[in-house]
Enzyme design. Structure first.
Site: not given
Ligand code: PMV
Length: 332
Positions: A114, A116-117, A119-121, A123, A164
């Site tokens: 998914p 924007g959730a 979960l690192g989509s 990256a 990520d």
């Molecule tokens: O929500 P996500 O999957 O983009 O995770 C971000 C994680 C953070 O620690 C908030 C940012 C980072 O660069 O690690």
């Protein structure tokens, strides 16, 4: 050097179990790659265009000659896919310097992560894209893919911890500190996790910038929260190594309280967490940047199936059990 016209690569999503946000400022984090992936097919073309098609509903075309900066002249799809375009452009540039040709490529992204959730989509998309495009020319080293994908991620938020991209490239369950080598953790107990999605899409960039402002305005409170987050993370490694799921759950709850104090949680996230804790989870917290996104709940192995049934009965639609998977980037 082998030269192929089509190449494929895939990379996993992640759950951040401890340390999000604090990891941007040098504290440790614990994260694991999960069994949801993005697959990218790269096809070389003669057109000198970079065309990107994603099953998340975006389709965009860019020039492969110069790297145009995003802005109002770009469509929503072009702006959203910009980091992926920048990553592709960067890889192609190396080869232009070798053979003087502007290579064109078609990128086809199929993701079951998914968007924007938390979960690192994004990256995972960058990692798989860099892996696939580079493989059109020669098989890349993972370290190389990681550094190029991170460069693209840092276009989205320049302070990215790199966590990520790291987990998506190398996979597994890791203890991560920014700009250092990560350490693999071996957990004695299998982690039974369930991800619940709030349905509120978040922007990592704005969440990270919110925390930056918080830190600028409340330096000693921030430092106190960061020190506590570091201690929680270190205790979590011991709990994983000894297989103490109850302790690990308590530490997740503690970590969530710190994120709440930081101001990155909200009512929707807190309500989901309450539901999880009332229905058998040993711990639950937001995962990722917060402000929406997802919650991750830890369960004992025996409780996971009945917990999932309760979610179904309650009418939740967006949730799924996850397993930590050891596979990072895979190049076909
Ligand atoms: O929500 P996500 O999957 O983009 O995770 C971000 C994680 C953070 O620690 C908030 C940012 C980072 O660069 O690690």
């Amino acid at each position: 050097m082998t030269c192929v016209k089509i190449a494929r690569a895939s990379a996993p999503a992640k759950v951040m179990l401890f340390g999000e946000h604090f990891v941007v400022y040098g504290c440790p984090a614990i994260l694991g790659s999960i069994d949801k992936r993005v697959s990218v097919t790269a096809k070389q073309t003669e057109s000198e265009k970079i065309n990107i098609n994603s099953n998340m509903g975006f389709l965009a075309s860019y020039s492969s000659e110069s790297l145009d900066k995003p802005g109002p002249q770009f469509s929503e799809a072009q702006n959203t896919l910009y980091p992926i375009y920048a990553a592709v452009h960067d890889v192609l540039k190396d080869h232009f310097e070798v053979d003087g040709r502007h290579h064109g490529v078609e990128i086809d992204i199929k993701s079951d992560i998914p968007w924007g959730a938390g979960l690192g989509s994004s990256a995972a998309s960058c990692v798989a894209t860099v892996g696939a495009v580079k493989s059109l020319f020669l098989k890349p080293e993972k370290e190389w893919v990681y550094s190029r994908a991170l460069g693209a991620e840092r276009i989205i938020h320049e302070n990215s911890s790199g966590a990520d991209c790291n987990i998506s490239t190398f996979g597994g369950l890791i203890y991560y500190i920014k700009d250092t080598r990560n350490k693999k953790i071996s957990s004695k107990a299998e982690l039974s996790l369930v991800v619940l999605i709030t349905g509120i899409k978040h922007s990592t960039r704005s969440q990270v910038s919110f925390v930056k402002n918080f830190r600028n305005q409340n330096r000693s409170l921030f430092n106190d929260l960061a020190n506590r987050a570091t201690r929680v993370c270190d205790k979590a490694v011991s709990a994983m190594r000894s297989g103490d799921i109850i302790k690990l759950g308590e530490l997740m709850n503690e970590n969530h309280m710190l994120l709440k104090d930081l101001g990155v949680s909200n009512d929707e996230i807190n309500d989901l967490i309450r539901f999880c804790l009332d229905n058998g989870a040993t711990g639950a917290k937001l995962t990722g940047a917060g402000g929406g996104g997802s919650v991750v709940a830890l369960l004992s192995n025996e409780n996971q199936a009945s917990f999932v049934r309760k979610l179904g009965k309650k009418g939740f639609r967006q949730y799924f059990p996850v397993r930590i998977s050891s596979y990072g980037l895979l190049i076909e």
